[in-house]
Design an enzyme around this catalytic site. Sequence first.
Site, PDB file in Angstrom:
ATOM      1  N   HIS A 175       7.232 -11.805   4.702  1.00  0.00           N
ATOM      2  CA  HIS A 175       5.937 -12.476   4.521  1.00  0.00           C
ATOM      3  C   HIS A 175       5.513 -12.590   3.056  1.00  0.00           C
ATOM      4  CE1 HIS A 175       4.852  -8.260   4.583  1.00  0.00           C
ATOM      5  NE2 HIS A 175       4.840  -8.173   5.893  1.00  0.00           N
ATOM      6  N   ASP A 248       5.179 -12.895  11.631  1.00  0.00           N
ATOM      7  CA  ASP A 248       4.323 -11.707  11.503  1.00  0.00           C
ATOM      8  C   ASP A 248       3.176 -11.781  12.507  1.00  0.00           C
ATOM      9  OD1 ASP A 248       3.588  -9.231  10.615  1.00  0.00           O
ATOM     10  OD2 ASP A 248       2.636  -9.929   8.773  1.00  0.00           O
TER      11      ASP A 248
HETATM   12  O1  DOR Z   1      -1.209  -8.188   8.901  1.00  0.00           O
HETATM   13  C1  DOR Z   1      -0.352  -7.374   9.219  1.00  0.00           C
HETATM   14  N1  DOR Z   1      -0.306  -6.839  10.455  1.00  0.00           N
HETATM   15  N2  DOR Z   1       0.544  -7.015   8.293  1.00  0.00           N
HETATM   16  C2  DOR Z   1       1.423  -6.030   8.529  1.00  0.00           C
HETATM   17  O2  DOR Z   1       2.182  -5.724   7.648  1.00  0.00           O
HETATM   18  C3  DOR Z   1       1.400  -5.286   9.800  1.00  0.00           C
HETATM   19  C4  DOR Z   1       0.801  -6.061  10.869  1.00  0.00           C
HETATM   20  C5  DOR Z   1       0.459  -5.231  12.091  1.00  0.00           C
HETATM   21  O3  DOR Z   1       1.292  -4.439  12.528  1.00  0.00           O
HETATM   22  O4  DOR Z   1      -0.646  -5.371  12.608  1.00  0.00           O
HETATM   23 ZN    ZN Z   2       4.519  -7.489  10.062  1.00  0.00          ZN
END
Ligand code: DOR
Ligand code: ZN
Length: 347
Positions: A175, A248
Amino acid sequence: MSQTLTLRRPDDWHLHLRDGAMLEAVLPESARHFGRAIIMPNLVPPVVTGADARAYRTRIMEAMPTGACFTPLMTLYLTEDTDPADVAAAHRAGLISAVKLYPAGATTNSHSGVRDFDKVRGVLEKMAEIGLTLCVHGEVTDPAVDIFDREAVFIDRVLDPVRRKTPGLRVVMEHVTTSEGIAYARAGGDDLAATITTHHLVINRNHILAGGIRPHYYCLPVAKRETHRLALREAATSGEARFFLGTDSAPHPDHLKEHPCGCAGCFTATNTMSILAHVFEEEGALDRLERFASLNGAAFYGLPPAETTVTLEKRAEPCAYPAKIETGAGTVTVFDPGFPLYWAFKD
Ligand code: DOR
Ligand code: ZN
Protein backbone atom coordinates in the site's frame (compact mmCIF):
# COMPACT_ATOMS: atom_id res chain seq x y z
CA MET A 1 -24.71 -1.73 -27.17
CA SER A 2 -23.30 -1.36 -23.71
CA GLN A 3 -19.54 -1.21 -23.26
CA THR A 4 -17.99 -4.23 -21.59
CA LEU A 5 -14.53 -4.99 -20.31
CA THR A 6 -13.34 -8.57 -19.95
CA LEU A 7 -10.17 -9.38 -18.08
CA ARG A 8 -8.48 -12.34 -16.47
CA ARG A 9 -10.01 -12.92 -13.04
CA PRO A 10 -8.29 -10.39 -10.75
CA ASP A 11 -6.31 -11.18 -7.61
CA ASP A 12 -5.97 -9.16 -4.44
CA TRP A 13 -2.37 -9.11 -3.24
CA HIS A 14 -3.19 -7.62 0.18
CA LEU A 15 -6.39 -8.50 2.01
CA HIS A 16 -7.69 -8.62 5.58
CA LEU A 17 -10.27 -11.36 6.05
CA ARG A 18 -10.25 -11.42 9.88
CA ASP A 19 -11.72 -14.45 11.63
CA GLY A 20 -14.98 -15.84 13.04
CA ALA A 21 -18.19 -13.94 12.27
CA MET A 22 -16.37 -11.15 10.42
CA LEU A 23 -14.59 -13.68 8.18
CA GLU A 24 -17.90 -15.32 7.33
CA ALA A 25 -19.43 -12.00 6.31
CA VAL A 26 -16.56 -10.50 4.31
CA LEU A 27 -15.12 -13.58 2.60
CA PRO A 28 -18.00 -13.82 0.06
CA GLU A 29 -17.31 -10.19 -0.98
CA SER A 30 -13.73 -11.04 -1.99
CA ALA A 31 -14.48 -14.53 -3.29
CA ARG A 32 -17.05 -13.11 -5.72
CA HIS A 33 -14.58 -10.78 -7.43
CA PHE A 34 -11.13 -12.30 -7.00
CA GLY A 35 -9.43 -15.60 -7.75
CA ARG A 36 -6.65 -15.41 -5.16
CA ALA A 37 -5.64 -13.13 -2.34
CA ILE A 38 -2.67 -12.68 -0.06
CA ILE A 39 -4.22 -12.98 3.39
CA MET A 40 -2.87 -10.68 6.08
CA PRO A 41 -1.84 -12.38 9.33
CA ASN A 42 -2.64 -9.58 11.83
CA LEU A 43 -5.24 -11.52 13.77
CA VAL A 44 -5.39 -11.52 17.55
CA PRO A 45 -3.27 -13.52 18.27
CA PRO A 46 -1.32 -13.18 15.02
CA VAL A 47 -0.59 -15.94 12.51
CA VAL A 48 3.04 -16.53 13.44
CA THR A 49 3.95 -20.15 12.73
CA GLY A 50 3.36 -22.55 9.88
CA ALA A 51 0.89 -24.38 12.12
CA ASP A 52 -1.02 -21.11 12.71
CA ALA A 53 -1.20 -20.52 8.95
CA ARG A 54 -2.47 -24.03 8.31
CA ALA A 55 -5.20 -23.64 10.95
CA TYR A 56 -6.22 -20.21 9.65
CA ARG A 57 -6.37 -21.47 6.08
CA THR A 58 -8.67 -24.29 7.25
CA ARG A 59 -10.98 -21.76 8.93
CA ILE A 60 -11.08 -19.70 5.73
CA MET A 61 -11.89 -22.77 3.63
CA GLU A 62 -14.67 -23.73 6.07
CA ALA A 63 -16.20 -20.26 5.67
CA MET A 64 -15.94 -20.38 1.85
CA PRO A 65 -19.27 -19.90 0.07
CA THR A 66 -20.38 -22.95 -1.94
CA GLY A 67 -19.16 -22.83 -5.50
CA ALA A 68 -16.57 -20.11 -4.88
CA CYS A 69 -13.30 -20.31 -6.83
CA PHE A 70 -11.06 -18.44 -4.45
CA THR A 71 -7.64 -19.43 -3.15
CA PRO A 72 -6.33 -17.82 0.03
CA LEU A 73 -2.55 -17.38 -0.13
CA MET A 74 -1.32 -17.41 3.43
CA THR A 75 1.31 -15.25 5.12
CA LEU A 76 3.20 -15.38 8.39
CA TYR A 77 3.48 -12.44 10.76
CA LEU A 78 7.15 -11.70 11.36
CA THR A 79 8.13 -11.38 15.02
CA GLU A 80 11.52 -11.04 16.65
CA ASP A 81 11.14 -14.68 17.72
CA THR A 82 10.21 -16.09 14.31
CA ASP A 83 12.16 -19.25 13.61
CA PRO A 84 13.80 -19.27 10.14
CA ALA A 85 13.47 -23.07 9.99
CA ASP A 86 9.70 -22.89 10.61
CA VAL A 87 9.34 -20.28 7.85
CA ALA A 88 11.37 -22.40 5.44
CA ALA A 89 9.35 -25.52 6.29
CA ALA A 90 6.03 -23.69 5.75
CA HIS A 91 7.33 -22.41 2.41
CA ARG A 92 8.53 -25.88 1.36
CA ALA A 93 5.15 -27.34 2.27
CA GLY A 94 3.44 -24.80 0.01
CA LEU A 95 1.59 -23.38 3.02
CA ILE A 96 2.68 -19.76 2.70
CA SER A 97 3.29 -17.27 -0.08
CA ALA A 98 4.92 -14.47 1.92
CA VAL A 99 5.96 -13.17 5.32
CA LYS A 100 4.55 -9.87 6.56
CA LEU A 101 6.69 -7.29 8.30
CA TYR A 102 4.88 -4.87 10.62
CA PRO A 103 7.04 -2.39 12.49
CA ALA A 104 5.77 -2.77 16.06
CA GLY A 105 3.01 -0.25 16.73
CA ALA A 106 2.63 0.88 13.11
CA THR A 107 -0.98 -0.21 12.62
CA THR A 108 -3.85 -2.50 13.69
CA ASN A 109 -2.61 -5.48 15.74
CA SER A 110 1.02 -4.76 15.05
CA HIS A 111 2.31 -4.79 18.65
CA SER A 112 3.95 -8.21 18.11
CA GLY A 113 5.84 -6.80 15.13
CA VAL A 114 9.49 -5.85 14.78
CA ARG A 115 11.27 -3.26 16.95
CA ASP A 116 14.87 -4.24 16.34
CA PHE A 117 15.49 -5.17 12.72
CA ASP A 118 18.77 -6.90 13.58
CA LYS A 119 16.72 -9.52 15.42
CA VAL A 120 15.05 -10.68 12.19
CA ARG A 121 18.22 -10.80 10.10
CA GLY A 122 18.35 -14.60 10.20
CA VAL A 123 14.78 -14.93 8.90
CA LEU A 124 15.35 -12.37 6.16
CA GLU A 125 18.52 -14.10 5.04
CA LYS A 126 16.73 -17.44 4.92
CA MET A 127 13.92 -15.85 2.91
CA ALA A 128 16.39 -14.38 0.41
CA GLU A 129 17.96 -17.83 0.07
CA ILE A 130 14.67 -19.62 -0.61
CA GLY A 131 13.06 -16.85 -2.67
CA LEU A 132 10.20 -16.12 -0.26
CA THR A 133 8.65 -12.66 -0.50
CA LEU A 134 8.64 -10.13 2.35
CA CYS A 135 5.52 -7.93 2.37
CA VAL A 136 6.35 -4.70 4.17
CA HIS A 137 4.15 -2.23 6.02
CA GLY A 138 6.43 0.71 5.33
CA GLU A 139 5.98 3.27 8.08
CA VAL A 140 8.29 4.24 10.91
CA THR A 141 6.71 4.39 14.35
CA ASP A 142 8.98 7.06 15.81
CA PRO A 143 6.56 9.48 17.51
CA ALA A 144 8.83 12.35 16.48
CA VAL A 145 8.10 11.68 12.80
CA ASP A 146 4.98 13.32 11.40
CA ILE A 147 2.40 10.73 10.37
CA PHE A 148 2.35 12.09 6.81
CA ASP A 149 6.13 11.56 6.53
CA ARG A 150 6.33 8.08 8.01
CA GLU A 151 6.43 6.20 4.70
CA ALA A 152 9.18 8.33 3.16
CA VAL A 153 11.26 8.16 6.35
CA PHE A 154 10.80 4.37 6.54
CA ILE A 155 12.31 3.97 3.09
CA ASP A 156 15.48 5.81 4.11
CA ARG A 157 15.84 4.56 7.66
CA VAL A 158 14.68 0.95 7.36
CA LEU A 159 13.76 -0.40 3.95
CA ASP A 160 16.81 0.65 2.00
CA PRO A 161 19.31 -0.48 4.67
CA VAL A 162 17.50 -3.84 5.05
CA ARG A 163 17.50 -4.44 1.30
CA ARG A 164 21.19 -3.52 1.00
CA LYS A 165 22.08 -5.93 3.80
CA THR A 166 19.98 -8.73 2.32
CA PRO A 167 20.73 -9.01 -1.39
CA GLY A 168 18.19 -11.05 -3.29
CA LEU A 169 15.40 -10.50 -0.76
CA ARG A 170 12.12 -10.21 -2.63
CA VAL A 171 10.13 -7.29 -1.23
CA VAL A 172 6.65 -5.94 -1.81
CA MET A 173 6.18 -2.41 -0.54
CA GLU A 174 2.58 -2.74 0.58
CA HIS A 175 0.00 0.00 0.00
CA VAL A 176 2.40 2.72 -1.13
CA THR A 177 0.91 6.16 -0.62
CA THR A 178 3.61 8.61 -1.68
CA SER A 179 5.55 9.73 -4.72
CA GLU A 180 8.69 8.77 -2.74
CA GLY A 181 7.35 5.22 -2.46
CA ILE A 182 6.64 5.08 -6.17
CA ALA A 183 10.10 6.44 -7.03
CA TYR A 184 11.83 3.97 -4.71
CA ALA A 185 9.89 1.04 -6.19
CA ARG A 186 10.85 2.17 -9.68
CA ALA A 187 14.52 2.37 -8.76
CA GLY A 188 14.59 -1.28 -7.68
CA GLY A 189 15.24 -4.40 -9.69
CA ASP A 190 12.97 -7.37 -10.38
CA ASP A 191 13.01 -8.28 -6.70
CA LEU A 192 11.09 -5.14 -5.70
CA ALA A 193 7.40 -4.40 -6.28
CA ALA A 194 4.65 -2.28 -4.74
CA THR A 195 0.96 -2.75 -4.16
CA ILE A 196 -1.47 0.13 -4.45
CA THR A 197 -4.91 0.17 -2.83
CA THR A 198 -8.14 1.20 -4.45
CA HIS A 199 -8.94 3.86 -1.88
CA HIS A 200 -5.59 5.64 -2.18
CA LEU A 201 -6.33 6.14 -5.89
CA VAL A 202 -9.49 8.10 -5.09
CA ILE A 203 -9.00 9.93 -1.80
CA ASN A 204 -6.45 12.37 -0.48
CA ARG A 205 -6.12 13.70 3.06
CA ASN A 206 -8.77 16.38 2.50
CA HIS A 207 -11.36 13.64 2.19
CA ILE A 208 -10.57 12.61 5.76
CA LEU A 209 -10.19 16.02 7.36
CA ALA A 210 -11.74 18.90 5.41
CA GLY A 211 -15.26 19.95 6.36
CA GLY A 212 -15.52 17.42 9.19
CA ILE A 213 -13.69 14.29 10.20
CA ARG A 214 -14.65 11.20 8.21
CA PRO A 215 -13.52 8.09 10.01
CA HIS A 216 -14.42 5.72 7.20
CA TYR A 217 -11.66 7.28 5.09
CA TYR A 218 -9.08 6.77 7.80
CA CYS A 219 -6.61 4.00 7.09
CA LEU A 220 -2.90 3.36 7.46
CA PRO A 221 -0.79 4.50 5.82
CA VAL A 222 -3.04 7.55 5.95
CA ALA A 223 -3.96 9.15 2.61
CA LYS A 224 -1.55 11.94 1.71
CA ARG A 225 -1.84 15.20 -0.23
CA GLU A 226 -3.19 15.32 -3.78
CA THR A 227 0.20 15.27 -5.53
CA HIS A 228 0.82 11.84 -4.03
CA ARG A 229 -2.58 10.52 -5.09
CA LEU A 230 -1.78 11.62 -8.65
CA ALA A 231 1.58 9.82 -8.50
CA LEU A 232 -0.21 6.65 -7.39
CA ARG A 233 -2.70 6.92 -10.24
CA GLU A 234 0.07 7.40 -12.76
CA ALA A 235 1.92 4.34 -11.43
CA ALA A 236 -1.14 2.08 -11.18
CA THR A 237 -2.29 2.90 -14.69
CA SER A 238 1.22 2.76 -16.21
CA GLY A 239 1.04 -0.98 -16.78
CA GLU A 240 4.52 -1.39 -15.26
CA ALA A 241 5.06 -4.89 -13.94
CA ARG A 242 6.20 -3.72 -10.50
CA PHE A 243 2.84 -2.17 -9.58
CA PHE A 244 -0.22 -4.26 -8.77
CA LEU A 245 -3.44 -4.27 -6.80
CA GLY A 246 -3.50 -4.95 -3.09
CA THR A 247 -6.78 -3.58 -1.82
CA ASP A 248 -5.92 -3.64 1.90
CA SER A 249 -9.67 -4.07 2.31
CA ALA A 250 -9.84 -3.98 6.10
CA PRO A 251 -13.23 -4.32 7.76
CA HIS A 252 -13.91 -2.83 11.18
CA PRO A 253 -17.35 -2.56 12.76
CA ASP A 254 -18.81 0.95 12.63
CA HIS A 255 -18.78 1.37 16.40
CA LEU A 256 -14.97 1.02 16.34
CA LYS A 257 -14.54 3.34 13.33
CA GLU A 258 -16.91 6.03 14.62
CA HIS A 259 -15.10 6.20 17.93
CA PRO A 260 -12.91 8.70 19.82
CA CYS A 261 -9.94 6.54 18.80
CA GLY A 262 -11.19 5.06 15.54
CA CYS A 263 -9.59 2.03 13.90
CA ALA A 264 -7.66 2.33 10.63
CA GLY A 265 -9.06 0.57 7.58
CA CYS A 266 -11.29 1.00 4.53
CA PHE A 267 -13.55 -1.86 3.48
CA THR A 268 -13.40 -1.92 -0.31
CA ALA A 269 -13.89 -5.59 -1.24
CA THR A 270 -17.47 -4.97 -2.37
CA ASN A 271 -16.88 -2.25 -4.96
CA THR A 272 -13.14 -2.28 -5.70
CA MET A 273 -13.42 -3.54 -9.26
CA SER A 274 -16.09 -0.96 -10.15
CA ILE A 275 -13.99 1.83 -8.66
CA LEU A 276 -10.86 0.67 -10.47
CA ALA A 277 -12.66 0.53 -13.81
CA HIS A 278 -13.83 4.11 -13.19
CA VAL A 279 -10.30 5.28 -12.32
CA PHE A 280 -8.64 3.51 -15.24
CA GLU A 281 -11.26 4.88 -17.64
CA GLU A 282 -10.68 8.41 -16.31
CA GLU A 283 -6.96 7.95 -16.95
CA GLY A 284 -7.56 6.61 -20.46
CA ALA A 285 -6.04 3.30 -19.38
CA LEU A 286 -8.87 0.76 -19.34
CA ASP A 287 -6.70 -1.53 -21.45
CA ARG A 288 -4.13 -1.60 -18.62
CA LEU A 289 -6.52 -2.56 -15.81
CA GLU A 290 -5.87 -6.24 -16.48
CA ARG A 291 -2.14 -5.81 -15.92
CA PHE A 292 -2.69 -4.01 -12.62
CA ALA A 293 -5.42 -6.26 -11.23
CA SER A 294 -4.83 -9.63 -12.87
CA LEU A 295 -1.36 -10.09 -14.35
CA ASN A 296 1.46 -8.18 -12.64
CA GLY A 297 0.97 -9.56 -9.14
CA ALA A 298 0.77 -13.17 -10.26
CA ALA A 299 3.96 -12.73 -12.27
CA PHE A 300 5.81 -11.27 -9.27
CA TYR A 301 4.71 -14.14 -7.05
CA GLY A 302 5.68 -16.66 -9.74
CA LEU A 303 2.10 -17.82 -10.29
CA PRO A 304 0.30 -18.30 -13.59
CA PRO A 305 -2.38 -15.80 -14.54
CA ALA A 306 -5.97 -16.89 -13.95
CA GLU A 307 -7.46 -19.10 -16.62
CA THR A 308 -10.95 -17.68 -16.19
CA THR A 309 -12.18 -14.18 -16.92
CA VAL A 310 -14.58 -11.68 -15.40
CA THR A 311 -16.59 -9.01 -17.14
CA LEU A 312 -17.43 -5.47 -16.15
CA GLU A 313 -20.28 -3.73 -17.92
CA LYS A 314 -20.72 0.01 -18.18
CA ARG A 315 -24.29 0.92 -17.30
CA ALA A 316 -26.26 4.01 -18.23
CA GLU A 317 -27.38 4.41 -14.62
CA PRO A 318 -25.17 4.22 -11.53
CA CYS A 319 -24.99 0.71 -10.10
CA ALA A 320 -26.33 0.13 -6.65
CA TYR A 321 -24.03 -1.13 -3.91
CA PRO A 322 -24.90 -1.81 -0.32
CA ALA A 323 -23.71 1.05 1.87
CA LYS A 324 -23.31 -1.34 4.79
CA ILE A 325 -22.74 -5.02 5.36
CA GLU A 326 -24.23 -6.68 8.39
CA THR A 327 -21.87 -9.07 10.09
CA GLY A 328 -22.16 -11.12 13.24
CA ALA A 329 -19.44 -8.82 14.59
CA GLY A 330 -21.26 -5.53 13.86
CA THR A 331 -22.16 -3.41 10.85
CA VAL A 332 -19.35 -2.61 8.39
CA THR A 333 -19.49 0.45 6.13
CA VAL A 334 -18.57 -0.15 2.50
CA PHE A 335 -16.05 2.38 1.16
CA ASP A 336 -17.77 5.31 -0.53
CA PRO A 337 -15.65 6.62 -3.44
CA GLY A 338 -17.68 9.84 -3.42
CA PHE A 339 -18.84 9.53 -7.03
CA PRO A 340 -21.35 7.30 -8.80
CA LEU A 341 -20.09 4.01 -10.21
CA TYR A 342 -21.21 2.93 -13.67
CA TRP A 343 -19.04 -0.14 -14.13
CA ALA A 344 -20.95 -3.15 -12.81
CA PHE A 345 -19.19 -6.39 -12.02
CA LYS A 346 -21.06 -9.24 -13.69
CA ASP A 347 -21.20 -12.47 -11.75
O1 DOR B 1 -5.76 0.75 7.41
C1 DOR B 1 -5.25 -0.30 7.75
N1 DOR B 1 -5.97 -1.31 8.28
N2 DOR B 1 -3.92 -0.44 7.59
C2 DOR B 1 -3.28 -1.51 8.06
O2 DOR B 1 -2.09 -1.57 7.92
C3 DOR B 1 -4.00 -2.56 8.81
C4 DOR B 1 -5.41 -2.59 8.48
C5 DOR B 1 -6.23 -3.41 9.45
O3 DOR B 1 -5.83 -4.52 9.79
O4 DOR B 1 -7.28 -2.93 9.88
ZN1 ZN C 1 -3.25 -4.19 5.43
